[in-house]
Write an enzyme that holds these catalytic residues in place. Structure first.
Site, PDB file in Angstrom:
ATOM      1  N   ARG A 112      29.622  45.784  36.869  1.00  0.00           N
ATOM      2  CA  ARG A 112      28.861  45.157  35.785  1.00  0.00           C
ATOM      3  C   ARG A 112      28.193  43.910  36.350  1.00  0.00           C
ATOM      4  O   ARG A 112      28.794  43.178  37.143  1.00  0.00           O
ATOM      5  CB  ARG A 112      29.759  44.770  34.607  1.00  0.00           C
ATOM      6  CG  ARG A 112      30.180  45.929  33.717  1.00  0.00           C
ATOM      7  CD  ARG A 112      29.010  46.541  32.919  1.00  0.00           C
ATOM      8  NE  ARG A 112      29.412  47.653  32.078  1.00  0.00           N
ATOM      9  CZ  ARG A 112      29.361  48.940  32.428  1.00  0.00           C
ATOM     10  NH1 ARG A 112      28.930  49.283  33.628  1.00  0.00           N
ATOM     11  NH2 ARG A 112      29.741  49.889  31.593  1.00  0.00           N
ATOM     12  N   GLU A 163      20.255  42.799  32.910  1.00  0.00           N
ATOM     13  CA  GLU A 163      19.616  44.105  33.065  1.00  0.00           C
ATOM     14  C   GLU A 163      19.115  44.708  31.758  1.00  0.00           C
ATOM     15  O   GLU A 163      18.231  45.557  31.765  1.00  0.00           O
ATOM     16  CB  GLU A 163      20.559  45.098  33.758  1.00  0.00           C
ATOM     17  CG  GLU A 163      21.763  45.518  32.917  1.00  0.00           C
ATOM     18  CD  GLU A 163      22.621  46.565  33.633  1.00  0.00           C
ATOM     19  OE1 GLU A 163      22.976  46.354  34.801  1.00  0.00           O
ATOM     20  OE2 GLU A 163      22.941  47.590  33.005  1.00  0.00           O
ATOM     21  N   HIS A 214      21.084  50.740  37.592  1.00  0.00           N
ATOM     22  CA  HIS A 214      22.237  51.326  36.901  1.00  0.00           C
ATOM     23  C   HIS A 214      22.199  52.855  36.964  1.00  0.00           C
ATOM     24  O   HIS A 214      22.288  53.542  35.950  1.00  0.00           O
ATOM     25  CB  HIS A 214      22.308  50.847  35.445  1.00  0.00           C
ATOM     26  CG  HIS A 214      23.724  50.731  34.943  1.00  0.00           C
ATOM     27  ND1 HIS A 214      24.201  49.649  34.266  1.00  0.00           N
ATOM     28  CD2 HIS A 214      24.780  51.587  35.032  1.00  0.00           C
ATOM     29  CE1 HIS A 214      25.474  49.821  33.952  1.00  0.00           C
ATOM     30  NE2 HIS A 214      25.846  51.011  34.403  1.00  0.00           N
TER      31      HIS A 214
HETATM   32  P1  NAD Z   1      39.355  51.788  35.721  1.00  0.00           P
HETATM   33  O1  NAD Z   1      39.797  51.256  34.412  1.00  0.00           O
HETATM   34  O2  NAD Z   1      39.886  53.119  36.196  1.00  0.00           O
HETATM   35  O3  NAD Z   1      39.672  50.721  36.886  1.00  0.00           O
HETATM   36  C1  NAD Z   1      39.453  49.351  36.755  1.00  0.00           C
HETATM   37  C2  NAD Z   1      40.468  48.654  37.650  1.00  0.00           C
HETATM   38  O4  NAD Z   1      40.192  47.259  37.618  1.00  0.00           O
HETATM   39  C3  NAD Z   1      41.927  48.844  37.190  1.00  0.00           C
HETATM   40  O5  NAD Z   1      42.725  49.261  38.260  1.00  0.00           O
HETATM   41  C4  NAD Z   1      42.310  47.451  36.696  1.00  0.00           C
HETATM   42  O6  NAD Z   1      43.696  47.155  36.885  1.00  0.00           O
HETATM   43  C5  NAD Z   1      41.430  46.581  37.563  1.00  0.00           C
HETATM   44  N1  NAD Z   1      41.278  45.230  37.047  1.00  0.00           N
HETATM   45  C6  NAD Z   1      41.302  44.801  35.752  1.00  0.00           C
HETATM   46  N2  NAD Z   1      41.172  43.461  35.706  1.00  0.00           N
HETATM   47  C7  NAD Z   1      41.084  43.048  37.000  1.00  0.00           C
HETATM   48  C8  NAD Z   1      40.967  41.775  37.603  1.00  0.00           C
HETATM   49  N3  NAD Z   1      40.936  40.660  36.854  1.00  0.00           N
HETATM   50  N4  NAD Z   1      40.877  41.710  38.940  1.00  0.00           N
HETATM   51  C9  NAD Z   1      40.942  42.832  39.713  1.00  0.00           C
HETATM   52  N5  NAD Z   1      41.070  44.062  39.182  1.00  0.00           N
HETATM   53  C10 NAD Z   1      41.154  44.171  37.860  1.00  0.00           C
HETATM   54  O7  NAD Z   1      37.769  51.794  35.669  1.00  0.00           O
HETATM   55  P2  NAD Z   1      36.772  52.643  36.580  1.00  0.00           P
HETATM   56  O8  NAD Z   1      36.492  53.954  35.939  1.00  0.00           O
HETATM   57  O9  NAD Z   1      37.246  52.606  37.975  1.00  0.00           O
HETATM   58  O10 NAD Z   1      35.438  51.783  36.406  1.00  0.00           O
HETATM   59  C11 NAD Z   1      35.329  50.481  36.949  1.00  0.00           C
HETATM   60  C12 NAD Z   1      34.085  49.822  36.394  1.00  0.00           C
HETATM   61  O11 NAD Z   1      32.928  50.501  36.890  1.00  0.00           O
HETATM   62  C13 NAD Z   1      33.927  49.926  34.866  1.00  0.00           C
HETATM   63  O12 NAD Z   1      34.580  48.855  34.221  1.00  0.00           O
HETATM   64  C14 NAD Z   1      32.440  49.872  34.659  1.00  0.00           C
HETATM   65  O13 NAD Z   1      32.075  48.535  34.386  1.00  0.00           O
HETATM   66  C15 NAD Z   1      31.854  50.278  36.002  1.00  0.00           C
HETATM   67  N6  NAD Z   1      31.037  51.507  35.948  1.00  0.00           N
HETATM   68  C16 NAD Z   1      29.758  51.461  36.407  1.00  0.00           C
HETATM   69  C17 NAD Z   1      28.973  52.599  36.391  1.00  0.00           C
HETATM   70  C18 NAD Z   1      27.559  52.608  36.920  1.00  0.00           C
HETATM   71  O14 NAD Z   1      26.810  53.567  36.664  1.00  0.00           O
HETATM   72  N7  NAD Z   1      27.136  51.602  37.662  1.00  0.00           N
HETATM   73  C19 NAD Z   1      29.500  53.794  35.875  1.00  0.00           C
HETATM   74  C20 NAD Z   1      30.829  53.803  35.431  1.00  0.00           C
HETATM   75  C21 NAD Z   1      31.602  52.653  35.466  1.00  0.00           C
END
Ligand code: NAD
Length: 329
Positions: free
Chosen positions: A234, A263, A295
């Site tokens: 994000r 964005e 994105h």
């Molecule tokens: P997920 O929930 O499986 O994993 C997120 C991880 O971050 C978890 O392991 C959690 O413990 C960790 N986390 C939470 N707070 C934290 C902190 N303060 N410091 C370090 N780690 C922390 O999520 P995911 O499916 O792996 O997705 C991750 C992120 O990717 C989403 O939150 C979303 O914002 C982003 N995303 C982007 C796109 C894109 O098209 N660019 C698509 C999907 C997801």
């Protein structure tokens, strides 16, 4: 069920129509984003379906509630754009697509790394113009480099496994450790250590009050000179103004971002004939070592199939009053 789908592009409509035969839902597709000004378009609808840049704040939610909307169906994983407290107060449920294709995003993060490093985007243009020189195209081997991964959930873990295949050393920080990754040889360390030791830092944690601007003036100062920073998570994980300073003084050697703090006014639209008012993104675009995609990390056929099916199943569970597996609390 009547569903108002906001921020619709032709490909969203195509995928919903492809799978709707089984469900028979009535869609109203709107190109506009959902916000307090457009929320009235939800009149007579049971559900609104939204994406990453719709503004689902308290004001929007109150209008949705007065229109009788009972469900907000996010067709994405992140939910930082929804005021969950306001939704609960208005008795509107929120569902999301927690996992659709972690490979799509992890592989895009790798694409950013390889493009920035090996400069294939520049080589492509050069060669097409008859310029076969290698000047300034030099890259580095990924083998044996230290990769810092912030957030080792579904996407971060997939990313770690891919980079292991390149022979990288992987250091990770997460608020909860991932045993499978530890077995694979990923080393979990405090955030400061990961930032200090990594040649490449890739962000895969959600945006929340703890992670906002996790990349800022101070954390950038602690990184290696010439570090590569990749953000497919994000935009607001990075303080953009401070990253620009880091690029200007060459502390940051490469920046690859698929997400950007502001964005919502830019991404997903063709603005090629407009005067872009966002000076920050124009400054970022002026650096030869910055790569921006709008994105698109999620945007694969496999991910679109999964997003559509899971969104429709979420709505069906709500309609049938069965367990809402993907509810956001
Ligand atoms: P997920 O929930 O499986 O994993 C997120 C991880 O971050 C978890 O392991 C959690 O413990 C960790 N986390 C939470 N707070 C934290 C902190 N303060 N410091 C370090 N780690 C922390 O999520 P995911 O499916 O792996 O997705 C991750 C992120 O990717 C989403 O939150 C979303 O914002 C982003 N995303 C982007 C796109 C894109 O098209 N660019 C698509 C999907 C997801």
């Amino acid at each position: 069920m009547k569903i108002a789908v906001f921020s619709t592009k032709s490909y969203d409509q195509e995928y919903f129509e492809k799978y709707n035969e089984k469900y028979g839902y009535i869609f109203s597709f709107y190109e506009t984003a959902l916000n307090a000004d457009t929320a009235r378009l939800s009149a007579d609808c049971d559900v609104v379906c939204v994406f990453v840049n719709d503004v689902v704040n308290e004001e929007t939610i109150q209008i949705l509630a007065s229109n009788g909307v009972k469900l907000i169906a996010l067709r994405c994983a992140g939910y930082n754009n929804v005021d969950l407290e306001a939704a609960e107060k208005a008795d509107i449920k929120v569902v999301r697509v927690p996992a659709y294709s972690p490979e799509a995003v992890a592989e895009h993060a790798l694409a950013l790394i390889l493009t920035l490093n090996r400069k294939t985007h520049k080589a492509y243009n050069r060669v097409r113009e008859g310029n076969f020189s290698l000047k300034n195209l030099i890259g580095f081997n990924l083998n044996n480099k230290v990769i810092g991964v912030i957030g080792t959930g579904k996407i971060g873990a997939t990313f770690c496994k891919i980079l292991k295949g390149f022979g990288c050393k992987i250091l990770a920080f997460d608020i909860s450790k991932n045993d499978e990754l530890i077995e694979l040889g990923v080393e979990f360390l405090p955030l400061e250590e990961v930032l200090k030791q990594a040649d490449i830092i890739s962000l895969h944690c959600p945006l929340n009050k703890h992670t906002k601007h996790i990349v800022n003036e101070n954390s950038i100062a602690s990184m290696k000179d010439g570090v590569m920073i990749i953000n497919t998570s994000r935009g607001a994980l990075i303080n953009t103004a401070e990253a620009i300073e880091g690029l200007k003084n060459r502390k940051i050697g490469y920046l690859g971002i698929d997400v950007y703090e502001q964005e919502e006014n830019l991404f997903f639209e063709d603005l090629s004939e407009h005067i872009i008012q966002d000076d920050m993104i124009l400054r970022l675009l002026s650096f030869p070592n910055v790569l921006i995609t709008s994105h698109q990390a999620y945007f694969t056929k496999e991910a679109m199939n999964q997003i559509t099916i899971i969104t429709l199943e979420n709505i069906k569970s709500f309609e049938n009053n069965t367990e809402l597996k993907n509810v956001v609390r």
